[in-house]
Design a protein around this motif. Structure first.
Motif, PDB file in Angstrom:
ATOM      1  N   ALA A   1     -10.153  13.834   0.121  1.00  7.41           N
ATOM      2  CA  ALA A   1     -10.906  13.810   1.371  1.00  7.41           C
ATOM      3  C   ALA A   1     -12.288  13.248   1.118  1.00  7.41           C
ATOM      4  N   PHE A   2     -12.702  12.300   1.939  1.00  7.93           N
ATOM      5  CA  PHE A   2     -14.095  11.846   1.927  1.00  7.93           C
ATOM      6  C   PHE A   2     -14.729  12.428   3.178  1.00  7.93           C
ATOM      7  N   GLY A   3     -15.492  13.488   3.007  1.00  6.37           N
ATOM      8  CA  GLY A   3     -16.014  14.177   4.175  1.00  6.37           C
ATOM      9  C   GLY A   3     -14.836  14.694   4.982  1.00  6.37           C
ATOM     10  N   PRO A   4     -14.856  14.452   6.290  1.00 11.05           N
ATOM     11  CA  PRO A   4     -13.740  14.957   7.108  1.00 11.05           C
ATOM     12  C   PRO A   4     -12.507  14.058   7.012  1.00 11.05           C
ATOM     13  N   LYS A   5     -12.678  12.886   6.405  1.00  7.66           N
ATOM     14  CA  LYS A   5     -11.606  11.900   6.424  1.00  7.66           C
ATOM     15  C   LYS A   5     -10.655  12.065   5.240  1.00  7.66           C
ATOM     16  N   LEU A   6      -9.381  12.185   5.541  1.00  9.31           N
ATOM     17  CA  LEU A   6      -8.385  12.330   4.492  1.00  9.31           C
ATOM     18  C   LEU A   6      -7.883  10.938   4.104  1.00  9.31           C
ATOM     19  N   ALA A   7      -8.359  10.450   2.964  1.00  7.18           N
ATOM     20  CA  ALA A   7      -7.991   9.086   2.549  1.00  7.18           C
ATOM     21  C   ALA A   7      -6.612   9.067   1.902  1.00  7.18           C
ATOM     22  N   VAL A   8      -6.290  10.127   1.180  1.00  2.94           N
ATOM     23  CA  VAL A   8      -4.962  10.254   0.566  1.00  2.94           C
ATOM     24  C   VAL A   8      -4.460  11.646   0.897  1.00  2.94           C
TER      25      VAL A   8
ATOM     26  N   THR B   1      -0.386  -4.480  -3.970  1.00  2.00           N
ATOM     27  CA  THR B   1      -0.427  -5.869  -3.530  1.00  2.00           C
ATOM     28  C   THR B   1      -0.265  -5.946  -2.025  1.00  2.00           C
ATOM     29  N   HIS B   2      -0.706  -7.083  -1.478  1.00  2.73           N
ATOM     30  CA  HIS B   2      -0.442  -7.346  -0.064  1.00  2.73           C
ATOM     31  C   HIS B   2       0.593  -8.451   0.079  1.00  2.73           C
ATOM     32  N   ILE B   3       1.050  -8.965  -1.068  1.00  5.76           N
ATOM     33  CA  ILE B   3       1.999 -10.070  -1.025  1.00  5.76           C
ATOM     34  C   ILE B   3       3.400  -9.515  -1.250  1.00  5.76           C
TER      35      ILE B   3
ATOM     36  N   PRO C   1      -9.411  -2.524 -11.966  1.00  3.53           N
ATOM     37  CA  PRO C   1      -9.888  -2.029 -10.676  1.00  3.53           C
ATOM     38  C   PRO C   1      -9.864  -3.134  -9.624  1.00  3.53           C
ATOM     39  N   GLU C   2      -9.948  -2.694  -8.370  1.00  2.00           N
ATOM     40  CA  GLU C   2     -10.011  -3.644  -7.269  1.00  2.00           C
ATOM     41  C   GLU C   2     -11.244  -4.542  -7.464  1.00  2.00           C
ATOM     42  N   ASN C   3     -11.140  -5.809  -7.088  1.00  2.33           N
ATOM     43  CA  ASN C   3     -12.236  -6.777  -7.190  1.00  2.33           C
ATOM     44  C   ASN C   3     -12.636  -7.119  -8.621  1.00  2.33           C
TER      45      ASN C   3
ATOM     46  N   ASP D   1      -4.845  -2.886  -9.632  1.00  2.00           N
ATOM     47  CA  ASP D   1      -5.153  -2.900  -8.205  1.00  2.00           C
ATOM     48  C   ASP D   1      -5.286  -4.359  -7.755  1.00  2.00           C
ATOM     49  N   GLU D   2      -4.300  -4.844  -7.068  1.00  2.00           N
ATOM     50  CA  GLU D   2      -4.221  -6.234  -6.599  1.00  2.00           C
ATOM     51  C   GLU D   2      -4.448  -7.245  -7.732  1.00  2.00           C
ATOM     52  N   PRO D   3      -3.520  -7.256  -8.692  1.00  2.00           N
ATOM     53  CA  PRO D   3      -3.707  -8.112  -9.871  1.00  2.00           C
ATOM     54  C   PRO D   3      -3.649  -9.604  -9.577  1.00  2.00           C
TER      55      PRO D   3
ATOM     56  N   GLY E   1       0.793  -1.191   1.420  1.00  2.00           N
ATOM     57  CA  GLY E   1       0.205  -0.461   2.530  1.00  2.00           C
ATOM     58  C   GLY E   1      -0.874  -1.292   3.176  1.00  2.00           C
ATOM     59  N   PRO E   2      -1.133  -1.039   4.459  1.00  2.00           N
ATOM     60  CA  PRO E   2      -2.172  -1.809   5.143  1.00  2.00           C
ATOM     61  C   PRO E   2      -3.558  -1.525   4.560  1.00  2.00           C
ATOM     62  N   ASN E   3      -4.546  -2.297   4.946  1.00  2.00           N
ATOM     63  CA  ASN E   3      -5.920  -2.070   4.481  1.00  2.00           C
ATOM     64  C   ASN E   3      -6.347  -0.663   4.841  1.00  2.00           C
ATOM     65  N   GLY E   4      -6.999  -0.020   3.890  1.00  2.00           N
ATOM     66  CA  GLY E   4      -7.507   1.318   4.142  1.00  2.00           C
ATOM     67  C   GLY E   4      -6.450   2.400   4.087  1.00  2.00           C
ATOM     68  N   ALA E   5      -5.261   2.058   3.575  1.00  5.51           N
ATOM     69  CA  ALA E   5      -4.175   3.036   3.535  1.00  5.51           C
ATOM     70  C   ALA E   5      -4.411   4.106   2.482  1.00  5.51           C
ATOM     71  N   GLY E   6      -5.210   3.763   1.467  1.00  4.46           N
ATOM     72  CA  GLY E   6      -5.474   4.727   0.405  1.00  4.46           C
ATOM     73  C   GLY E   6      -4.897   4.319  -0.943  1.00  4.46           C
ATOM     74  N   LYS E   7      -4.517   3.069  -1.078  1.00  6.13           N
ATOM     75  CA  LYS E   7      -3.957   2.595  -2.351  1.00  6.13           C
ATOM     76  C   LYS E   7      -4.985   2.677  -3.479  1.00  6.13           C
ATOM     77  N   SER E   8      -6.139   2.067  -3.218  1.00  9.38           N
ATOM     78  CA  SER E   8      -7.161   2.058  -4.273  1.00  9.38           C
ATOM     79  C   SER E   8      -7.630   3.474  -4.598  1.00  9.38           C
ATOM     80  N   THR E   9      -7.770   4.287  -3.577  1.00 11.55           N
ATOM     81  CA  THR E   9      -8.208   5.658  -3.812  1.00 11.55           C
ATOM     82  C   THR E   9      -7.206   6.389  -4.694  1.00 11.55           C
ATOM     83  N   THR E  10      -5.910   6.199  -4.422  1.00 14.95           N
ATOM     84  CA  THR E  10      -4.890   6.826  -5.257  1.00 14.95           C
ATOM     85  C   THR E  10      -5.012   6.342  -6.701  1.00 14.95           C
TER      86      THR E  10
HETATM   87  N1  LIG Z   1     -16.315   6.512  -1.550  1.00  7.45           N
HETATM   88  C1  LIG Z   1     -15.793   6.595  -0.322  1.00  7.45           C
HETATM   89  N2  LIG Z   1     -16.422   7.286   0.636  1.00  7.45           N
HETATM   90  C2  LIG Z   1     -15.905   7.393   1.879  1.00  7.45           C
HETATM   91  N3  LIG Z   1     -14.750   6.868   2.251  1.00  7.45           N
HETATM   92  C3  LIG Z   1     -14.052   6.162   1.359  1.00  7.45           C
HETATM   93  C4  LIG Z   1     -14.539   5.986   0.021  1.00  7.45           C
HETATM   94  N4  LIG Z   1     -13.629   5.252  -0.659  1.00  7.45           N
HETATM   95  C5  LIG Z   1     -12.637   4.969   0.213  1.00  7.45           C
HETATM   96  N5  LIG Z   1     -12.880   5.519   1.428  1.00  7.45           N
HETATM   97  C6  LIG Z   1     -11.991   5.441   2.609  1.00  7.45           C
HETATM   98  O1  LIG Z   1     -10.702   5.818   2.217  1.00  7.45           O
HETATM   99  C7  LIG Z   1      -9.738   5.038   2.883  1.00  7.45           C
HETATM  100  C8  LIG Z   1      -8.791   4.421   1.868  1.00  7.45           C
HETATM  101  O2  LIG Z   1      -9.458   3.417   1.150  1.00  7.45           O
HETATM  102  P1  LIG Z   1      -8.768   2.578   0.002  1.00  7.45           P
HETATM  103  O3  LIG Z   1      -9.825   1.728  -0.615  1.00  7.45           O
HETATM  104  O4  LIG Z   1      -8.011   3.481  -0.872  1.00  7.45           O
HETATM  105  O5  LIG Z   1      -7.765   1.655   0.803  1.00  7.45           O
HETATM  106  P2  LIG Z   1      -6.762   0.558   0.264  1.00  7.45           P
HETATM  107  O6  LIG Z   1      -5.405   1.015   0.590  1.00  7.45           O
HETATM  108  O7  LIG Z   1      -7.066   0.244  -1.143  1.00  7.45           O
HETATM  109  O8  LIG Z   1      -7.126  -0.679   1.185  1.00  7.45           O
HETATM  110  P3  LIG Z   1      -7.202  -2.234   0.846  1.00  7.45           P
HETATM  111  O9  LIG Z   1      -5.832  -2.761   1.072  1.00  7.45           O
HETATM  112  O10 LIG Z   1      -8.140  -2.746   1.868  1.00  7.45           O
HETATM  113  O11 LIG Z   1      -7.683  -2.386  -0.551  1.00  7.45           O
HETATM  114  C9  LIG Z   1     -10.498   4.003   3.687  1.00  7.45           C
HETATM  115  O12 LIG Z   1     -10.506   4.437   5.028  1.00  7.45           O
HETATM  116  C10 LIG Z   1     -11.875   4.025   3.122  1.00  7.45           C
HETATM  117  O13 LIG Z   1     -12.818   3.763   4.113  1.00  7.45           O
END
Ligand SMILES: Nc1ncnc2c1ncn2[C@@H]1O[C@H](COP(=O)(O)OP(=O)(O)OP(=O)(O)O)[C@@H](O)[C@H]1O
Ligand SMILES: [Mg+2]
Lengths: 321, 250
Positions: free
Chosen positions: A10-17, A188-190, A80-82, A157-159, A34-43
């Motif tokens: 959770a990032f604050g109230p937001k459940l990223a994963v 990946t997105h491909i 890592p991503e980027n 992460d997106e090699p 998964g779509p952008n912001g799905a939580g792949k990188s966070t996982t």
């Molecule tokens: N440090 C952070 N603080 C607050 N929110 C975050 C943080 N890191 C990620 N998030 C949120 O968590 C959610 C998941 O992000 P994540 O980067 O895991 O997505 P993703 O699946 O990798 O997307 P993409 O395909 O764009 O790379 C997003 O809504 C993002 O805004």
């Protein structure tokens, strides 16, 4: 090798994963979609120990990532991503630094650096500053860093982000080859990449796993999977659809395209139809009717369609209709 | 233990190489030497004093010089790491956050030590001209190095707070300035007048680097003063680790 249990972040109230569980064994290549912001990188950041999970746990080679991070991290190579890299170093210096932190010593270190330079085609930029590298080369440099200690586990992460088509092809091949002996997870997105390199794929949406299976299994979830597509020369569309509708094995059929030269149609099988049964009955029909078949194949289903149908929010689906 | 030292050294080496890879390091050293020279000889009146001592002409300026120069060295330590995203690489390596923090800190401390060591011509000059107490000079150098370390640890802490180097610089200058002023005679005198409580003045002054640095530059190598600086370094680095953990926790 990787065992993820009920992982949440959770990032604050937001459940990223949200309550994600899966395992990856040696010899497996897991595609993470998964779509952008799905939580792949966070996982992946939790997998590699960069950020601690809010709840749940990650076991890497039997070591808990939170309680026993050092042995766990030793097993992992991470892109890592980027693809971050120290801009004030040369490519060689950077790789040497990574190898040193990985505990590769002396002669072995030199060998390791030259090995990854070869695998990632970095000869041309070996003594160039990272700052002046093109995006693709920076990506490859960071990728090289991830495999420098020949780890058992790779988290990427997106090699293939930012690579040219040849390099994309090269990296997919590399991932597939390394996957025979390692446990690999990459995002990946491909979608072709999934079919080209993965033994299994997970689709994640808004933090939750929504699909988990082999690429073939996933494709079968597509609407068109199992349907037969055929093109018949010089025949009226009305005749074709009337005859097809009478087939006992066909649930429904649709004419996709018609012109003077040919008719293209798609036939969907009855639910209880065996594999290939529909195609056989269609070719029998064609023989009886004397149709000239230009093309006939059973569709495997398309991953992009499955991806879309699973991850599009319901409201958007409604709008499209 | 052995491998943790190796990790710290690996990180320090990289950091030091980073300083010298750009002209910034050389520019910094030149500026530092020019400023110390200027203050010692032109403002401090090294020759006019006619004393065989460095206390009042040389060391006395260090807290003020460091006030701007040390945060300039420390500001990039973690903010750059966060800006580039390399922090994600660094902290997923098989090392502890402490090793990374210590490695980076030691590298920049070493760098400052090098700059300080390059002021040796001043020591040679005073020895050539007279018969100074070299023990006092040594104690002054120890104090100066500790002071630089203390400021640097604060710079380390502020650079972990933000990915913007300028903000990091400003915040650490402000904190260091506070640490100077808390024990600066004009301020303590003012506090005495305002508060009428010598106890309070004492407590505030105890937090000042000035009181402790003053003793060292006069040649009083008191362990208490050394412990003061050491604990300030430990405290700031500990805070750095807390801040970094905070970022990662989200
Ligand atoms: N440090 C952070 N603080 C607050 N929110 C975050 C943080 N890191 C990620 N998030 C949120 O968590 C959610 C998941 O992000 P994540 O980067 O895991 O997505 P993703 O699946 O990798 O997307 P993409 O395909 O764009 O790379 C997003 O809504 C993002 O805004
Ligand atoms: Mg991502």
């Amino acid at each position: 090798m990787i065992n993820v249990q009920h992982l949440s972040k959770a990032f604050g109230p937001k459940l990223a994963v949200n309550n994600v569980s899966f395992t990856v064994e040696r010899g497996e290549v897991l595609g993470f979609l998964g779509p952008n912001g799905a939580g792949k990188s966070t996982t992946m950041r939790m997998l590699t120990g960069f950020i601690p999970p809010s709840s749940g746990r990650v076991l890497v080679g039997g070591h808990d990532m939170v309680e026993d991070p050092i042995p766990a991290k030793r097993l992992i190579g991470y892109l890592p991503e980027n693809a971050p890299a120290y801009t004030d170093m040369t490519v060689y210096g950077f790789l040497n630094f990574a190898a040193e932190l990985r505990g590769v010593q002396g002669d072995a270190r030199k060998k390791a650096v030259y090995r990854v330079v070869e695998t990632c085609f970095l000869d041309a930029v070996l003594h160039q500053s990272v700052e002046t590298l093109s995006k693709g080369y920076r990506h490859r440099t960071c990728f090289a860093q991830a495999i420098i200690h020949d780890p058992d586990i790779l988290v990427l992460d997106e090699p293939t982000d930012g690579l040219d088509p040849n390099q994309k092809h090269e990296v997919r091949g590399l991932i597939r080859r390394m996957g025979e002996k390692k446990a690999i997870i990459f995002s990946t997105h491909i979608l072709e990449e999934v079919e080209a390199a993965c033994t299994r794929a997970i689709i994640i949406d808004r933090g939750q796993i929504v699909a988990n299976g082999t690429p073939v299994e996933l494709k079968q979830r597509s609407d068109v999977a199992g349907a037969v597509c055929l093109r018949i020369a010089k025949v009226a569309a009305a005749v074709v659809s009337q005859k097809l509708a009478q087939l006992p094995t066909a649930r429904k059929s649709a004419v996709l395209k018609e012109d003077a030269a040919a008719v293209t149609a798609r036939v969907f099988p009855q639910p209880n139809c065996r594999n290939g049964e529909l195609a056989v009955s269609i070719s029998d029909l064609a023989l009886r009717e004397g149709w000239k078949i230009e093309e006939l194949h059973t569709e495997e289903g398309r991953l992009d369609e499955v991806f879309r149908s699973i991850t599009l929010p319901d409201t958007t689906k409604e709008e499209r209709k | 233990m052995n491998s943790s030292l190796a990790n710290i050294w690996t990180i320090s080496k990289r950091e030091l190489a980073g300083y010298f890879a750009s002209p910034v390091a050389y520019v910094f050293i030149v500026i530092f030497l020019l400023l110390t020279g200027f203050f010692t000889f032109m403002v401090g009146g090294f020759f006019e004093r006619g004393e065989a001592s460095l206390t009042m002409s040389f060391f006395v300026w260090h807290p003020w010089l460091y006030l701007f120069l040390v945060p300039a060295v420390g500001m990039r330590l973690w903010s750059e790491e966060r800006r580039l995203g390399t922090i994600e690489l660094l902290l997923t390596m098989p090392i502890t956050a402490w090793q990374a923090i210590l490695g980076k800190f030691l590298a920049s401390w070493l760098f400052l030590g090098l700059a300080l060591a390059l002021t040796f011509p001043v020591v040679m000059t005073v020895n050539y001209l007279g018969n100074p107490d070299n023990g006092v000079i040594f104690s002054g150098y120890v104090g100066s190095l500790m002071l630089a370390g203390a400021y640097l640890s604060i710079g380390c802490m502020t650079s972990a707070m933000t990915r913007n180097q300028v903000i990091s610089f400003i915040v650490s200058v402000v904190i260091c300035l506070f640490l100077i002023l808390a024990g600066w005679p004009p301020v303590t005198r003012m506090l005495e007048i305002v508060s009428e409580s010598p106890r309070l003045v004492e407590i505030v002054a105890a937090f000042s680097v000035m009181t402790h640095f003053d003793a060292l530059q006069r040649g009083v190598l008191d362990t208490n003063d050394l412990i003061f600086f050491a604990s300030m370094i430990v405290f700031s680095l500990f805070t750095t680790s807390v801040i970094i953990r905070g970022h990662r926790a989200g």
